[in-house]
Write an enzyme that holds these catalytic residues in place. Structure first.
Site, mmCIF file in Angstrom:
data_model
loop_
_atom_site.group_PDB
_atom_site.id
_atom_site.type_symbol
_atom_site.label_atom_id
_atom_site.label_comp_id
_atom_site.label_asym_id
_atom_site.label_seq_id
_atom_site.Cartn_x
_atom_site.Cartn_y
_atom_site.Cartn_z
ATOM 1 C CB SER A 194 0.791 8.336 -7.792
ATOM 2 O OG SER A 194 1.552 9.348 -8.122
ATOM 3 C CE1 TYR A 215 5.252 5.540 -5.205
ATOM 4 C CE2 TYR A 215 4.978 7.061 -7.124
ATOM 5 C CZ TYR A 215 4.722 6.555 -5.628
ATOM 6 O OH TYR A 215 3.686 7.199 -5.075
ATOM 7 C CE LYS A 232 1.942 4.122 -5.020
ATOM 8 N NZ LYS A 232 1.050 3.797 -3.849
HETATM 9 P P1 NAD Z 1 4.688 8.450 3.661
HETATM 10 O O1 NAD Z 1 5.728 7.534 3.475
HETATM 11 O O2 NAD Z 1 4.657 9.466 4.612
HETATM 12 O O3 NAD Z 1 3.550 7.265 4.441
HETATM 13 C C1 NAD Z 1 3.703 5.948 3.870
HETATM 14 C C2 NAD Z 1 3.592 5.198 5.293
HETATM 15 O O4 NAD Z 1 3.467 3.788 5.036
HETATM 16 C C3 NAD Z 1 4.733 5.204 6.171
HETATM 17 O O5 NAD Z 1 4.392 5.836 7.444
HETATM 18 C C4 NAD Z 1 5.496 4.078 6.172
HETATM 19 O O6 NAD Z 1 6.212 3.846 7.313
HETATM 20 C C5 NAD Z 1 4.362 3.226 5.857
HETATM 21 N N1 NAD Z 1 4.819 1.771 5.395
HETATM 22 C C6 NAD Z 1 5.536 1.732 4.238
HETATM 23 N N2 NAD Z 1 5.538 0.363 4.013
HETATM 24 C C7 NAD Z 1 4.930 -0.315 4.728
HETATM 25 C C8 NAD Z 1 4.681 -1.689 5.107
HETATM 26 N N3 NAD Z 1 5.168 -2.523 4.345
HETATM 27 N N4 NAD Z 1 3.983 -2.030 6.186
HETATM 28 C C9 NAD Z 1 3.518 -1.055 6.912
HETATM 29 N N5 NAD Z 1 3.673 0.395 6.674
HETATM 30 C C10 NAD Z 1 4.461 0.728 5.575
HETATM 31 O O7 NAD Z 1 3.954 8.808 2.139
HETATM 32 P P2 NAD Z 1 2.789 9.659 1.979
HETATM 33 O O8 NAD Z 1 3.323 10.978 1.222
HETATM 34 O O9 NAD Z 1 1.695 9.719 3.258
HETATM 35 O O10 NAD Z 1 2.218 8.830 1.025
HETATM 36 C C11 NAD Z 1 1.189 7.712 1.122
HETATM 37 C C12 NAD Z 1 0.614 6.947 -0.021
HETATM 38 O O11 NAD Z 1 0.100 7.761 -0.874
HETATM 39 C C13 NAD Z 1 1.894 6.092 -0.539
HETATM 40 O O12 NAD Z 1 1.314 4.812 -1.170
HETATM 41 C C14 NAD Z 1 2.411 7.007 -1.748
HETATM 42 O O13 NAD Z 1 2.871 6.106 -2.787
HETATM 43 C C15 NAD Z 1 0.907 7.509 -2.231
HETATM 44 N N6 NAD Z 1 1.208 8.766 -2.809
HETATM 45 C C16 NAD Z 1 1.825 9.774 -2.383
HETATM 46 C C17 NAD Z 1 2.010 10.995 -3.106
HETATM 47 C C18 NAD Z 1 2.993 12.089 -2.213
HETATM 48 O O14 NAD Z 1 3.266 13.010 -3.183
HETATM 49 N N7 NAD Z 1 3.096 12.175 -0.965
HETATM 50 C C19 NAD Z 1 1.804 11.110 -4.267
HETATM 51 C C20 NAD Z 1 0.850 10.097 -4.639
HETATM 52 C C21 NAD Z 1 0.762 8.794 -4.275
HETATM 53 C C1 WQD Z 2 7.552 19.299 -8.373
HETATM 54 C C2 WQD Z 2 8.161 19.983 -9.445
HETATM 55 C C3 WQD Z 2 10.407 19.248 -10.281
HETATM 56 C C4 WQD Z 2 12.069 19.233 -6.519
HETATM 57 C C5 WQD Z 2 6.624 13.321 -7.718
HETATM 58 C C6 WQD Z 2 6.168 11.830 -7.918
HETATM 59 C C7 WQD Z 2 4.676 11.754 -7.758
HETATM 60 C C8 WQD Z 2 4.147 12.139 -6.255
HETATM 61 C C9 WQD Z 2 4.727 13.438 -6.143
HETATM 62 C C10 WQD Z 2 4.509 10.337 -4.739
HETATM 63 C C11 WQD Z 2 8.558 19.498 -10.773
HETATM 64 C C12 WQD Z 2 10.519 20.535 -9.630
HETATM 65 C C13 WQD Z 2 11.421 19.391 -7.518
HETATM 66 C C14 WQD Z 2 13.307 20.092 -6.556
HETATM 67 C C15 WQD Z 2 12.618 21.300 -8.501
HETATM 68 N N1 WQD Z 2 4.988 11.007 -5.372
HETATM 69 N N2 WQD Z 2 11.486 20.396 -8.506
HETATM 70 N N3 WQD Z 2 13.488 21.095 -7.569
HETATM 71 O O1 WQD Z 2 7.800 15.139 -9.691
HETATM 72 O O2 WQD Z 2 5.292 15.910 -9.865
HETATM 73 O O3 WQD Z 2 5.964 13.963 -8.491
HETATM 74 O O4 WQD Z 2 6.238 13.251 -6.313
HETATM 75 O O5 WQD Z 2 4.251 9.594 -4.114
HETATM 76 O O6 WQD Z 2 4.343 10.646 -7.970
HETATM 77 O O7 WQD Z 2 6.606 11.546 -9.176
HETATM 78 O O8 WQD Z 2 6.899 16.137 -7.684
HETATM 79 O O9 WQD Z 2 7.455 17.768 -5.851
HETATM 80 O O10 WQD Z 2 9.240 16.197 -7.127
HETATM 81 O O11 WQD Z 2 8.239 18.139 -8.338
HETATM 82 O O12 WQD Z 2 12.739 22.032 -9.304
HETATM 83 O O13 WQD Z 2 14.213 20.076 -5.443
HETATM 84 O O14 WQD Z 2 9.377 20.698 -8.822
HETATM 85 O O15 WQD Z 2 11.125 19.316 -11.489
HETATM 86 O O16 WQD Z 2 8.567 20.373 -11.846
HETATM 87 P P1 WQD Z 2 6.567 15.488 -9.216
HETATM 88 P P2 WQD Z 2 7.953 16.947 -7.310
#
Ligand code: NAD
Ligand code: WQD
Length: 358
Positions: free
Chosen positions: A129, A153, A157
């Site tokens: 991330s 969190y 990562k």
């Molecule tokens: P999500 O929660 O929709 O998907 C994650 C999935 O993993 C879920 O379906 C959950 O049920 C499953 N899971 C969690 N723990 C588990 C376990 N111990 N065993 C089996 N399944 C398990 O999240 P997402 O947004 O699709 O994110 C996917 C990955 O990408 C995550 O690792 C998240 O940290 C990373 N990520 C997400 C974002 C974002 O903004 N969505 C940004 C950066 C990184």
């Molecule tokens: C985006 C912008 C907030 C919500 C986080 C995690 C990152 C990844 C994605 C994954 C910022 C503003 C947000 C709201 C707002 N996660 N905001 N009102 O903070 O860039 O990243 O989510 O697994 O690891 O850190 O994303 O969507 O929360 O925020 O004003 O209700 O929107 O302040 O500027 P962020 P975000």
């Protein structure tokens, strides 16, 4: 013969979109997910969208920490690679429940890696991330920037050495160590910026449990009438309009980035590599809201409050390395993102639980 990919967390938001792109790209996918933060309806929808490739997808409702169950899956199938999405991701909860996060995200990954190793599957793509960049001193963020994760969190990562955690290994670091110990491991760490949007069909999308932490799921719930106003966290940043700036990437572009990474794994020169997946463009909160209002025809009432603790001011990616080495570039901009987010939201106002959704 189609290559078979194990996708952990494949029922979740990014996982479900990636599984669909894998199937459409001719791969077979085996999904492992405990459904802690997802629903098996997403798997059913992916099967519908995959049409003639429907039989190339199988699903196991299993927790990664259930080693015997994971062993059994590896004993049954020879996987070309693993794409590892499974993990918990709520920043606030990671602060209040650190052990849960370390257990799920770190121990779960270690078990997965041990089982992969025992079965000779040493090709991995891991969801990292942009949170690992913390509050970057400058933008765009390149892959060489120092890692400064600010919450538990983020630390799952990457690695962060703090007084009582010296020597503790976290996932990016575990992957680097693993490759250093055995060069047969080929590992790609993908640092996502802000994944948003939904599949253009409107059949799969993001469906967070409880109050959304992230901007776009919150905006979407305001638009469908589930919440009265968007709380904007701070309008006093040194940015174009005072609100935070991020790099929003369409989830289908992100999914395609995984296919590009899979192809890269067959490059004999690959070891353990990091790539940013972003668009390279910064968009403010107010610009995102205005684009969504235009796409949806809905007014999003705003409530401006103070800054959210831990938030960075401006974060966006340098995309050069991914473009050059993965031959991948995001195709969609914020207009398409908002169009597809609204299509998903209007068809599924209550996500996969919507009574009138397919
Ligand atoms: P999500 O929660 O929709 O998907 C994650 C999935 O993993 C879920 O379906 C959950 O049920 C499953 N899971 C969690 N723990 C588990 C376990 N111990 N065993 C089996 N399944 C398990 O999240 P997402 O947004 O699709 O994110 C996917 C990955 O990408 C995550 O690792 C998240 O940290 C990373 N990520 C997400 C974002 C974002 O903004 N969505 C940004 C950066 C990184
Ligand atoms: C985006 C912008 C907030 C919500 C986080 C995690 C990152 C990844 C994605 C994954 C910022 C503003 C947000 C709201 C707002 N996660 N905001 N009102 O903070 O860039 O990243 O989510 O697994 O690891 O850190 O994303 O969507 O929360 O925020 O004003 O209700 O929107 O302040 O500027 P962020 P975000």
């Amino acid at each position: 013969m189609s290559k078979i990919i194990l996708v952990t967390g494949g029922a979740g938001y990014i996982g479900s979109h990636t599984v669909l792109q894998l199937l459409l790209g001719g791969y077979k996918a085996v999904v492992v997910d405990n459904l802690d933060n997802s629903s098996d309806v997403s798997i059913k929808r992916v099967k519908e969208l995959a049409r003639e490739y429907v039989n190339n997808l199988s699903f196991h409702q299993v927790d990664l920490r259930d080693r015997p169950a994971i062993e059994k899956i590896f004993a049954q199938t020879k996987f070309e690679a693993v794409i590892h999405f499974a993990g918990l991701k709520a920043v606030g909860e990671s602060v209040s429940e650190p052990l849960l996060y370390h257990d799920n995200n770190v121990i779960g990954t270690v078990i997965l890696l041990e089982v992969m190793s025992a079965h000779g599957c040493k090709n991995l793509i891991f969801s990292s991330s942009a949170t690992v960049y913390g509050w970057p001193k400058e933008v765009p963020c390149t892959e060489e920037f120092p890692l400064t994760a600010v919450n538990p969190y983020g630390r799952t990562k990457c690695h962060l050495i703090i007084s009582d955690m010296v020597g503790q290994l976290f996932v990016e670091e575990i992957c680097r160590d693993l490759h250093n110990s055995d060069s047969k491991w080929k590992i790609i760490l993908l640092r996502y910026f802000n994944p948003v949007g939904a599949h253009p069909s409107g059949h799969i999308g993001e469906d967070p449990r409880g109050t959304p932490n992230n901007l776009m799921p919150f905006v979407q719930q305001v638009a469908v009438g589930r919440r009265s106003a968007l709380t904007v966290f701070g309008n006093d940043y040194s940015t174009k309009d005072g609100t935070g700036v991020r790099d929003y990437i369409h989830v289908v572009d992100l999914a395609d980035g995984h296919i590009a990474a899979l192809r890269k794994l067959s490059d004999p020169k690959i070891g353990c590599e990091v790539y940013n997946l972003g668009t390279g463009k910064g968009t403010s909160v107010l610009e995102m809201v205005s684009a969504f209002e235009k796409a949806s025809g809905k007014k999003i009432p705003l409530k401006i409050v103070g800054r959210r603790p831990g938030d960075a001011e401006v974060v966006y990616a340098s995309t050069k390395k991914a473009e050059t080495e993965l031959k991948w570039k995001a195709k969609y901009g914020i207009e398409e993102i908002c169009r597809d987010q609204w299509n998903w939201a209007s068809k599924n106002p209550y996500g996969y639980g919507s009574s009138h959704s397919k």
